[in-house]
Design an enzyme around this catalytic site. Structure first.
Site, mmCIF file in Angstrom:
data_model
loop_
_atom_site.group_PDB
_atom_site.id
_atom_site.type_symbol
_atom_site.label_atom_id
_atom_site.label_comp_id
_atom_site.label_asym_id
_atom_site.label_seq_id
_atom_site.Cartn_x
_atom_site.Cartn_y
_atom_site.Cartn_z
ATOM 1 C CB CYS A 1 37.446 -8.760 -15.724
ATOM 2 S SG CYS A 1 36.161 -9.929 -15.470
ATOM 3 C CB THR B 1 36.839 -13.601 -15.878
ATOM 4 O OG1 THR B 1 37.004 -12.635 -16.757
ATOM 5 C CG2 THR B 1 35.380 -13.566 -15.198
ATOM 6 N NE ARG C 1 42.605 -12.087 -23.614
ATOM 7 C CZ ARG C 1 42.209 -12.437 -22.476
ATOM 8 N NH1 ARG C 1 43.154 -12.639 -21.437
ATOM 9 N NH2 ARG C 1 40.855 -12.531 -22.223
ATOM 10 C CD GLU D 1 37.960 -6.548 -19.820
ATOM 11 O OE1 GLU D 1 37.365 -6.854 -20.861
ATOM 12 O OE2 GLU D 1 37.903 -7.770 -18.897
HETATM 13 P P1 ADP Z 1 40.008 -11.223 -25.702
HETATM 14 O O1 ADP Z 1 40.481 -12.424 -26.572
HETATM 15 O O2 ADP Z 1 40.875 -10.382 -25.622
HETATM 16 O O3 ADP Z 1 39.273 -11.552 -24.471
HETATM 17 P P2 ADP Z 1 37.633 -11.243 -27.565
HETATM 18 O O4 ADP Z 1 37.217 -12.460 -27.227
HETATM 19 O O5 ADP Z 1 36.533 -9.863 -27.549
HETATM 20 O O6 ADP Z 1 38.570 -10.559 -26.449
HETATM 21 O O7 ADP Z 1 38.666 -11.100 -28.769
HETATM 22 C C1 ADP Z 1 39.445 -10.209 -29.328
HETATM 23 C C2 ADP Z 1 39.280 -10.267 -30.851
HETATM 24 O O8 ADP Z 1 40.194 -11.270 -31.315
HETATM 25 C C3 ADP Z 1 37.999 -10.424 -31.718
HETATM 26 O O9 ADP Z 1 38.005 -9.674 -32.663
HETATM 27 C C4 ADP Z 1 38.121 -11.996 -32.255
HETATM 28 O O10 ADP Z 1 37.416 -12.218 -33.361
HETATM 29 C C5 ADP Z 1 39.604 -12.006 -32.375
HETATM 30 N N1 ADP Z 1 40.001 -13.638 -32.078
HETATM 31 C C6 ADP Z 1 39.931 -14.244 -31.101
HETATM 32 N N2 ADP Z 1 40.255 -15.376 -31.243
HETATM 33 C C7 ADP Z 1 41.237 -15.548 -32.568
HETATM 34 C C8 ADP Z 1 41.753 -16.487 -33.406
HETATM 35 N N3 ADP Z 1 41.778 -17.462 -33.196
HETATM 36 N N4 ADP Z 1 42.002 -15.752 -34.879
HETATM 37 C C9 ADP Z 1 41.563 -14.675 -35.160
HETATM 38 N N5 ADP Z 1 41.067 -13.719 -34.564
HETATM 39 C C10 ADP Z 1 40.730 -14.128 -33.282
HETATM 40 N N1 DAR Z 2 30.586 -8.984 -19.368
HETATM 41 C C1 DAR Z 2 30.934 -8.964 -17.835
HETATM 42 C C2 DAR Z 2 32.537 -9.390 -17.903
HETATM 43 C C3 DAR Z 2 32.772 -10.904 -17.881
HETATM 44 C C4 DAR Z 2 34.203 -11.335 -18.277
HETATM 45 N N2 DAR Z 2 34.451 -10.669 -19.620
HETATM 46 C C5 DAR Z 2 35.637 -9.716 -19.827
HETATM 47 N N3 DAR Z 2 36.124 -9.575 -18.748
HETATM 48 N N4 DAR Z 2 35.735 -9.377 -20.871
HETATM 49 C C6 DAR Z 2 30.211 -9.778 -16.984
HETATM 50 O O1 DAR Z 2 30.259 -9.443 -15.728
HETATM 51 O O2 DAR Z 2 29.397 -10.242 -17.538
#
Ligand code: ADP
Ligand code: DAR
Length: 343
Positions: free
Chosen positions: A258, A260, A113, A212
């Protein structure tokens, strides 16, 4: 700010870098959209257990509040935001990787993503209700023009029928209202109005609208063909960029709410089964650190592993190109699989 003498590792980047002097110098500053220091730091003030604690309200935040944001960016990304020049490379022909798990023994799925925000609009923490609806409309209209493998449908969260909601939840596509960190940053205002999900007919391409960030452009599929997932993603980004202008800066790359996520704004992850290696947390962590990999649980950020399945992704996003970040992730995944096999 928090005056406690807790150790640095327990304090957010905000608590460590917002000195009284910087606070004094930034107190009266506002961006062109009127975003203030108080808004920038609200999430970290209300959630002292934040790791970072700040959210930008617009492109200009990264200039107006650079005194605070630059040290946070420097520490997280190991990149100098003052002298640095971010390079982007979204050309799949430059990718030299193979599937780390062609037999499909370890990798359940791959997801890549990127986050994007529209140039000339405030970001989620600062956007007004009417502007958010305009952003949704601009993005949804652009998505509806996609063709071939990317053709699909946009599902607004407002007024979503129960059957669609359940289907999207079952497919793990539906994003929920933001956590307390996002709530404090103002990213849940007017929820669920102006938010929605687009996905193609094959369910291998999704776009989250006004989560976000204003766009989370997602390519995903079962298995470990990371190159194919990347190729689909970059084709989609190129199609969207024909019609939309994204917030971008030479020194920080794609601009996100964010810090990050700055730079490539990319997270390339696999859901991978590593029961033996993860039973040795210290060794698991050491290999991930060596390859700049981030460990998340099976439901993403702030979640736990289930059944020995982990979400492993690139940690570096800024000062590295998209091709380099995906290559680094793929090489790290190969190292994890070799370590799992050796056990
Ligand atoms: P982001 O990836 O946008 O930073 P998250 O870590 O919360 O946010 O992940 C968003 C969603 O994508 C979650 O439901 C997670 O389980 C799903 N996800 C992340 N990586 C994978 C993957 N390799 N395969 C399937 N689902 C995934
Ligand atoms: N929980 C916030 C976000 C940290 C990075 N993750 C994001 N952007 N989804 C923190 O400051 O800990």
């Amino acid at each position: 700010m928090n005056g406690s003498q807790s150790s640095d590792k327990d304090r957010s980047a905000l608590q460590r870098y917002l000195t009284p002097e910087i606070s004094e110098r930034l107190q009266t500053k506002k961006t062109c959209y009127g975003y203030t220091l108080e808004q920038l730091i609200r999430s970290g003030v209300e959630n002292p257990d934040s790791s970072i604690g700040v959210y930008a309200g617009d492109e200009e935040s990264y200039e107006t509040f650079a005194l605070l944001l630059d040290p946070i960016i420097r520490e997280y990304h190991h990149y100098d935001p003052v002298t640095g020049h971010h390079r982007s490379d979204l050309n799949p022909a430059h990718l030299r990787i193979s599937n780390p798990d062609p037999e499909g023994t370890f990798i359940l799925s791959t997801r890549i993503r990127v986050a994007r925000n529209l140039h000339c609009f405030p970001f989620g923490p600062a956007i007004a209700r009417r502007e958010r609806l305009i952003v949704e409309c601009l993005i949804a209209d652009t998505l509806r023009e996609l063709t071939d493998e990317l053709a699909g449908r946009y599902y607004p969260l407002s007024g979503m029928d129960q059957a669609t909601r359940q289907r999207l939840i079952r497919d793990h596509f539906l994003f929920k209202e933001g956590d307390r960190f996002l709530e404090s940053a103002g990213l849940n205002r007017d929820w669920p109005e102006g938010r929605g999900i687009y996905h193609n007919d094959d369910k291998t391409f999704l776009v989250w609208v006004n989560e976000e960030d204003q766009l989370r452009i997602i390519s995903m599929e079962p298995g470990g063909d990371i190159a194919r997932v990347f190729t689909r993603l970059v084709r989609a980004v190129a199609e969207l960029e024909k019609r939309l202008t994204f917030a971008y800066s030479e020194r920080l790359g794609y601009l996100t709410s964010c810090p990050t996520n700055l730079g490539t704004a990319m997270r390339a992850s696999v859901h991978i089964r590593l029961p033996r290696l993860s039973a040795d947390p210290e060794r698991f962590r050491r290999i991930c650190d060596r390859h700049h990999l981030q460990i998340r649980g099976v439901h993403g950020e702030h979640s736990e592993s289930e059944g020995g399945i982990w979400d492993i992704s690139n940690r570096r996003r800024l000062g590295i190109t998209e091709v380099e970040a995906v290559t680094e992730m793929a090489e790290g995944i190969s190292a994890l699989i070799e370590a799992e096999k050796a056990l």
